[in-house]
Scaffold this motif. Structure first.
Motif, PDB file in Angstrom:
ATOM      1  N   THR A 181       0.848  -1.187   0.000  1.00 23.16           N
ATOM      2  CA  THR A 181       0.000   0.000   0.000  1.00 23.16           C
ATOM      3  C   THR A 181       0.881   1.232   0.000  1.00 23.16           C
ATOM      4  O   THR A 181       1.809   1.346   0.810  1.00 23.16           O
ATOM      5  CB  THR A 181      -0.915   0.027   1.231  1.00 23.16           C
ATOM      6  N   LEU A 183       0.803   5.304   0.543  1.00 21.33           N
ATOM      7  CA  LEU A 183       0.025   6.432   1.046  1.00 21.33           C
ATOM      8  C   LEU A 183       0.630   7.735   0.535  1.00 21.33           C
ATOM      9  O   LEU A 183       1.855   7.903   0.558  1.00 21.33           O
ATOM     10  CB  LEU A 183      -0.001   6.453   2.575  1.00 21.33           C
ATOM     11  N   THR A 217      -4.872  11.124  11.215  1.00 20.12           N
ATOM     12  CA  THR A 217      -5.594  10.912   9.961  1.00 20.12           C
ATOM     13  C   THR A 217      -4.895   9.855   9.113  1.00 20.12           C
ATOM     14  O   THR A 217      -5.534   8.984   8.524  1.00 20.12           O
ATOM     15  CB  THR A 217      -5.677  12.234   9.168  1.00 20.12           C
ATOM     16  N   VAL A 218      -3.577   9.944   9.040  1.00 25.21           N
ATOM     17  CA  VAL A 218      -2.802   8.969   8.283  1.00 25.21           C
ATOM     18  C   VAL A 218      -2.829   7.611   8.982  1.00 25.21           C
ATOM     19  O   VAL A 218      -2.933   6.567   8.334  1.00 25.21           O
ATOM     20  CB  VAL A 218      -1.356   9.459   8.075  1.00 25.21           C
ATOM     21  N   LYS A 220      -5.187   6.338  10.681  1.00 32.14           N
ATOM     22  CA  LYS A 220      -6.477   5.700  10.390  1.00 32.14           C
ATOM     23  C   LYS A 220      -6.496   5.118   8.982  1.00 32.14           C
ATOM     24  O   LYS A 220      -7.074   4.048   8.748  1.00 32.14           O
ATOM     25  CB  LYS A 220      -7.608   6.712  10.568  1.00 32.14           C
ATOM     26  N   ALA A 221      -5.851   5.809   8.028  1.00 30.74           N
ATOM     27  CA  ALA A 221      -5.784   5.292   6.665  1.00 30.74           C
ATOM     28  C   ALA A 221      -4.940   4.021   6.613  1.00 30.74           C
ATOM     29  O   ALA A 221      -5.271   3.052   5.909  1.00 30.74           O
ATOM     30  CB  ALA A 221      -5.209   6.350   5.724  1.00 30.74           C
ATOM     31  N   PHE A 224      -6.968   1.214   8.003  1.00 28.33           N
ATOM     32  CA  PHE A 224      -7.953   0.771   7.013  1.00 28.33           C
ATOM     33  C   PHE A 224      -7.334  -0.226   6.038  1.00 28.33           C
ATOM     34  O   PHE A 224      -7.928  -1.266   5.717  1.00 28.33           O
ATOM     35  CB  PHE A 224      -8.509   1.975   6.255  1.00 28.33           C
ATOM     36  N   ILE A 237      -3.635   5.237  -1.345  1.00 26.61           N
ATOM     37  CA  ILE A 237      -4.553   6.150  -0.670  1.00 26.61           C
ATOM     38  C   ILE A 237      -3.922   7.537  -0.698  1.00 26.61           C
ATOM     39  O   ILE A 237      -2.831   7.745  -0.159  1.00 26.61           O
ATOM     40  CB  ILE A 237      -4.823   5.754   0.788  1.00 26.61           C
ATOM     41  N   LEU A 239      -4.591  11.364   0.585  1.00 27.36           N
ATOM     42  CA  LEU A 239      -5.438  12.105   1.525  1.00 27.36           C
ATOM     43  C   LEU A 239      -4.799  13.434   1.841  1.00 27.36           C
ATOM     44  O   LEU A 239      -3.580  13.561   1.916  1.00 27.36           O
ATOM     45  CB  LEU A 239      -5.660  11.301   2.805  1.00 27.36           C
TER      46      LEU A 239
END
Length: 246
Positions: A181, A183, A217-218, A220-221, A224, A237, A239
Motif C-alpha cells: 500500500t 500512502l 488521519t494517516v 487511520k488510513a 484501514f 490512498i 489524503l
C-alpha cells in the motif's frame, strides 16, 4: 475481533509525527508494535505509554540510511514476537528549496532517507514475508509524488515519485501473497516541514502548514489498509486537508 489485533507491525521514523501516531493508534487496536527511529529517548516514552495502556511495544534505535540497522528492526520483530506482519516505511525528509540554491547535501540526504531507506526496509522485511507467505508493506509517499511540489519541491517530489514507482514494481513482483500500500498524504501536522535550511522555503512551508490536519488521519488510513481481508490489497490512498487544492 479486529483484523489488526495481534499483528506485528514495524514502523520506521516512529519517534514523532505520522510514525508515532500510527504506532499509538495501531497499538490501541491490538497490534504489537516495533518502533524504530534515531531518537531513542522519544521511542522509550512512546513504548512505555503503549505498554502502560495495555498494549505491546518494543523499540530499537536505528537509522534508515544504514541497511544493517533496518534489518535489525525486522529481525527484532521476528525474535521478540515470532513473526512480522506489516512493515511501515515511514521515515522521511522534506528539504524544500529551489534547485538554484544548490542544497546538494540535502538532495543527497533526501535520496538516502526517502528512497534508499524504503529499499532497505523492503530488503529487511521481504525475506521474512516470503518465508511466511504473507506480509504487508506500507510505503509513505506524498501528494508531492502525484504532482511536483512548487516552488522548491523538485527533488523532494522526485524522491516521492520514486517511492510510488518502487511500490508499484514491488506489487507486481510479489503481489500474489504480499500486499503493498502506498500512502500519499498532503499537509499533515508533523515535523516534516522543518527539514529544510532554506529560510524563504521555511517561511512558505510554515504558512502553508497552517491548514494541516492531525497525524492520526494517516494512522487511520493505514489501519484501514491493514484491516482488509487478506485477499484485498489497498494499492494507494491519497489524503489531504479538504482545503488543500493540490
Amino acid at each position: 475481533m479486529s483484523e489488526i489485533d495481534g499483528k506485528v507491525v514495524a514502523i520506521t521514523g516512529a519517534s514523532s509525527g505520522l510514525g508515532e501516531a500510527t504506532a499509538r493508534y495501531l497499538a490501541a487496536k491490538g497490534a504489537k508494535i516495533v518502533l524504530g527511529a534515531r531518537r531513542e529517548e522519544k521511542l522509550e516514552i512512546i513504548a512505555s505509554d503503549i505498554n502502560k495502556n495495555g498494549g505491546s511495544a518494543i523499540h530499537l534505535k536505528m537509522d534508515v540510511t544504514n541497511r544493517a540497522e533496518v534489518k535489525a528492526l525486522a529481525d527484532m520483530a521476528v525474535r521478540e514476537f515470532g513473526r512480522l506482519d506489516v512493515f511501515v516505511n515511514n521515515a522521511g525528509l522534506m528539504a524544500i528549496a529551489p534547485l538554484q540554491a544548490l542544497k546538494v547535501d540535502e538532495w543527497d540526504r533526501m535520496i538516502d532517507i526517502n528512497i534508499k531507506g524504503v529499499l532497505y526496509g523492503i530488503a529487511a522485511a521481504l525475506p521474512v514475508f516470503e518465508d511466511q507467505e504473507s506480509g504487508h508493506f506500507i510505503n509513505i509517499s506524498s501528494v508531492a509524488g502525484l504532482k511536483v511540489f512548487s516552488p522548491g519541491g523538485t527533488v523532494y517530489s522526485g524522491t516521492k515519485y520514486a517511492v510510488r514507482a518502487i511500490s508499484d514494481g514491488l506489487r507486481h513482483e510479489v503481489g500474489k501473497k504480499i500486499r503493498t500500500t502506498t500512502l500519499e498524504p498532503g499537509a499533515i501536522a508533523s515535523e516534516l516541514q522543518s527539514g529544510t535550511s532554506h529560510k524563504e522555503s521555511v517561511d512558505i512551508l510554515n504558512e502553508f502548514y497552517k491548514i494541516a490536519i492531525p497525524a492520526e488521519t494517516v494512522a487511520k488510513a493505514i489501519a484501514f489498509a491493514i484491516e482488509q481481508p487478506m485477499d484485498v490489497d489497498i494499492n494507494e490512498i491519497a489524503l489531504r486537508p479538504t482545503i488543500q487544492d493540490f
